[in-house]
Write a protein that holds these residues in place. Structure first.
Motif, PDB file in Angstrom:
ATOM      1  N   SER A 131       0.826  -1.203   0.000  1.00  0.00           N
ATOM      2  CA  SER A 131       0.000   0.000   0.000  1.00  0.00           C
ATOM      3  C   SER A 131       0.868   1.264   0.000  1.00  0.00           C
ATOM      4  N   LEU A 132       1.884   1.268   0.852  1.00  0.00           N
ATOM      5  CA  LEU A 132       2.761   2.439   0.928  1.00  0.00           C
ATOM      6  C   LEU A 132       3.581   2.604  -0.351  1.00  0.00           C
ATOM      7  N   GLU A 133       4.027   1.509  -0.943  1.00  0.00           N
ATOM      8  CA  GLU A 133       4.798   1.590  -2.185  1.00  0.00           C
ATOM      9  C   GLU A 133       3.936   2.120  -3.328  1.00  0.00           C
ATOM     10  N   THR A 134       2.677   1.693  -3.382  1.00  0.00           N
ATOM     11  CA  THR A 134       1.751   2.194  -4.404  1.00  0.00           C
ATOM     12  C   THR A 134       1.526   3.690  -4.239  1.00  0.00           C
ATOM     13  N   GLN A 135       1.381   4.117  -2.996  1.00  0.00           N
ATOM     14  CA  GLN A 135       1.173   5.540  -2.743  1.00  0.00           C
ATOM     15  C   GLN A 135       2.428   6.343  -3.100  1.00  0.00           C
ATOM     16  N   ARG A 136       3.607   5.822  -2.769  1.00  0.00           N
ATOM     17  CA  ARG A 136       4.854   6.505  -3.133  1.00  0.00           C
ATOM     18  C   ARG A 136       4.972   6.664  -4.642  1.00  0.00           C
ATOM     19  N   LEU A 137       4.679   5.594  -5.370  1.00  0.00           N
ATOM     20  CA  LEU A 137       4.758   5.638  -6.827  1.00  0.00           C
ATOM     21  C   LEU A 137       3.794   6.672  -7.394  1.00  0.00           C
ATOM     22  N   ALA A 138       2.570   6.701  -6.867  1.00  0.00           N
ATOM     23  CA  ALA A 138       1.584   7.678  -7.334  1.00  0.00           C
ATOM     24  C   ALA A 138       2.069   9.110  -7.083  1.00  0.00           C
ATOM     25  N   LEU A 139       2.699   9.332  -5.936  1.00  0.00           N
ATOM     26  CA  LEU A 139       3.195  10.682  -5.636  1.00  0.00           C
ATOM     27  C   LEU A 139       4.402  11.044  -6.500  1.00  0.00           C
ATOM     28  N   VAL A 140       5.308  10.099  -6.704  1.00  0.00           N
ATOM     29  CA  VAL A 140       6.509  10.370  -7.512  1.00  0.00           C
ATOM     30  C   VAL A 140       6.125  10.689  -8.954  1.00  0.00           C
ATOM     31  N   LEU A 141       5.110  10.020  -9.462  1.00  0.00           N
ATOM     32  CA  LEU A 141       4.673  10.294 -10.830  1.00  0.00           C
ATOM     33  C   LEU A 141       3.688  11.459 -10.903  1.00  0.00           C
ATOM     34  N   GLY A 142       2.802  11.553  -9.933  1.00  0.00           N
ATOM     35  CA  GLY A 142       1.723  12.542  -9.987  1.00  0.00           C
ATOM     36  C   GLY A 142       2.148  13.966  -9.699  1.00  0.00           C
ATOM     37  N   ILE A 143       3.010  14.157  -8.721  1.00  0.00           N
ATOM     38  CA  ILE A 143       3.391  15.528  -8.341  1.00  0.00           C
ATOM     39  C   ILE A 143       4.121  16.259  -9.478  1.00  0.00           C
ATOM     40  N   PRO A 144       5.138  15.665 -10.104  1.00  0.00           N
ATOM     41  CA  PRO A 144       5.766  16.380 -11.230  1.00  0.00           C
ATOM     42  C   PRO A 144       4.802  16.608 -12.399  1.00  0.00           C
ATOM     43  N   LEU A 145       3.940  15.626 -12.646  1.00  0.00           N
ATOM     44  CA  LEU A 145       2.971  15.788 -13.729  1.00  0.00           C
ATOM     45  C   LEU A 145       2.023  16.955 -13.445  1.00  0.00           C
ATOM     46  N   LEU A 146       1.490  17.008 -12.223  1.00  0.00           N
ATOM     47  CA  LEU A 146       0.600  18.120 -11.856  1.00  0.00           C
ATOM     48  C   LEU A 146       1.327  19.460 -11.891  1.00  0.00           C
ATOM     49  N   SER A 147       2.578  19.466 -11.476  1.00  0.00           N
ATOM     50  CA  SER A 147       3.357  20.709 -11.524  1.00  0.00           C
ATOM     51  C   SER A 147       3.554  21.166 -12.966  1.00  0.00           C
ATOM     52  N   GLY A 148       3.810  20.218 -13.858  1.00  0.00           N
ATOM     53  CA  GLY A 148       3.971  20.564 -15.275  1.00  0.00           C
ATOM     54  C   GLY A 148       2.683  21.120 -15.869  1.00  0.00           C
ATOM     55  N   VAL A 149       1.553  20.497 -15.549  1.00  0.00           N
ATOM     56  CA  VAL A 149       0.261  20.986 -16.038  1.00  0.00           C
ATOM     57  C   VAL A 149      -0.027  22.374 -15.487  1.00  0.00           C
ATOM     58  N   LEU A 150       0.282  22.583 -14.197  1.00  0.00           N
ATOM     59  CA  LEU A 150       0.084  23.905 -13.604  1.00  0.00           C
ATOM     60  C   LEU A 150       0.971  24.947 -14.278  1.00  0.00           C
ATOM     61  N   GLY A 151       2.224  24.572 -14.565  1.00  0.00           N
ATOM     62  CA  GLY A 151       3.125  25.495 -15.261  1.00  0.00           C
ATOM     63  C   GLY A 151       2.598  25.884 -16.630  1.00  0.00           C
ATOM     64  N   LEU A 152       2.094  24.906 -17.375  1.00  0.00           N
ATOM     65  CA  LEU A 152       1.520  25.207 -18.697  1.00  0.00           C
ATOM     66  C   LEU A 152       0.293  26.107 -18.573  1.00  0.00           C
ATOM     67  N   LEU A 153      -0.553  25.847 -17.583  1.00  0.00           N
ATOM     68  CA  LEU A 153      -1.742  26.663 -17.367  1.00  0.00           C
ATOM     69  C   LEU A 153      -1.351  28.106 -17.046  1.00  0.00           C
ATOM     70  N   ILE A 154      -0.371  28.286 -16.165  1.00  0.00           N
ATOM     71  CA  ILE A 154       0.087  29.645 -15.817  1.00  0.00           C
ATOM     72  C   ILE A 154       0.669  30.327 -17.061  1.00  0.00           C
ATOM     73  N   TRP A 155       1.435  29.598 -17.844  1.00  0.00           N
ATOM     74  CA  TRP A 155       2.050  30.161 -19.054  1.00  0.00           C
ATOM     75  C   TRP A 155       0.968  30.701 -19.999  1.00  0.00           C
ATOM     76  N   PHE A 156      -0.083  29.885 -20.214  1.00  0.00           N
ATOM     77  CA  PHE A 156      -1.135  30.302 -21.128  1.00  0.00           C
ATOM     78  C   PHE A 156      -1.978  31.429 -20.549  1.00  0.00           C
ATOM     79  N   VAL A 157      -2.234  31.437 -19.248  1.00  0.00           N
ATOM     80  CA  VAL A 157      -3.041  32.491 -18.638  1.00  0.00           C
ATOM     81  C   VAL A 157      -2.294  33.831 -18.712  1.00  0.00           C
ATOM     82  N   LEU A 158      -0.980  33.800 -18.516  1.00  0.00           N
ATOM     83  CA  LEU A 158      -0.207  35.032 -18.561  1.00  0.00           C
ATOM     84  C   LEU A 158       0.083  35.507 -19.979  1.00  0.00           C
ATOM     85  N   GLY A 159      -0.146  34.634 -20.983  1.00  0.00           N
ATOM     86  CA  GLY A 159       0.206  34.913 -22.374  1.00  0.00           C
ATOM     87  C   GLY A 159      -0.610  35.996 -22.958  1.00  0.00           C
TER      88      GLY A 159
END
Length: 191
Positions: free
Chosen positions: A163-191
């Motif tokens: 259970s803990l390993e599954t959660q770690r994997l989800a966080l390791v993959l999910g957090i950078p992905l969400l940060s990238g999506v947020l960065g793209l959203l900010i880029w387009f909103v400020l454009g």
């Protein structure tokens, strides 16, 4: 120094906001993982404590047929069973030798040293430890059942670890992905 930072305001704001969001999500993810681990171990500890109390209420521990383990003295299987549970038992003598075992610890060597438990049996009740077995990790609780016998209740941690390993994997993959999506959203909103 000024060459390291992008010249355009849009790029700088996007970069700073993305890095701040990444840091916040990483801290939140680490806190969530620590809380989840604490909750899982608390649940296992409560089940172990319940098992010790249940066994303490028994009039005595019943043994099944003796069986030989290697060339050693016969080892007996404990007859106490927990319905629908992964909990297992070991009964140890004063020297720390396994007298009897049940469940997933039947082939394991002693999971705990008996000296500490027998020296102060009242102190050892309610204490839990994580130990490495031959096959997997176990969460254990031990209690003295007589002057020279220690009962160890063990719960395999394979499900907790998975259970803990599954959660770690989800966080390791999910957090950078969400940060990238947020960065793209900010880029387009400020454009």
């Amino acid at each position: 120094m000024s060459r390291l930072l992008p010249r355009r305001l849009r790029t700088r704001v996007t970069l700073v906001a993305t890095l701040v969001a990444l840091g916040i999500m990483t801290l939140a993810g680490a806190a969530m993982l620590a809380y989840q681990e604490s909750q899982l171990f608390d649940a296992v500890d409560a089940a172990l404590q319940e098992s010790i109390e249940e066994i303490s209420g028994e009039s005595g521990i019943q043994f099944g047929q003796a069986r030989r383990r290697g060339g050693a003295e016969p080892q007996r299987d404990l007859d106490i069973r927990f319905r629908g549970s992964d909990r297992s038992l070991q009964l140890l003598d004063a020297e720390g030798e396994v007298i009897s075992a049940s469940g997933s610890v039947a082939g394991e060597s002693a999971l705990v040293t008996t000296a500490d438990v027998l020296d102060d049996p009242e102190e050892s009740v309610g204490e839990f430890a994580t130990v490495e077995g031959n096959e997997s990790r176990y969460r254990i609780a031990a209690t003295g059942v007589s002057d020279d016998r220690v009962l160890v209740v063990a719960y395999p941690l394979a499900d907790v670890d998975e259970s803990l390993e599954t959660q770690r994997l989800a966080l390791v993959l999910g957090i950078p992905l969400l940060s990238g999506v947020l960065g793209l959203l900010i880029w387009f909103v400020l454009g």
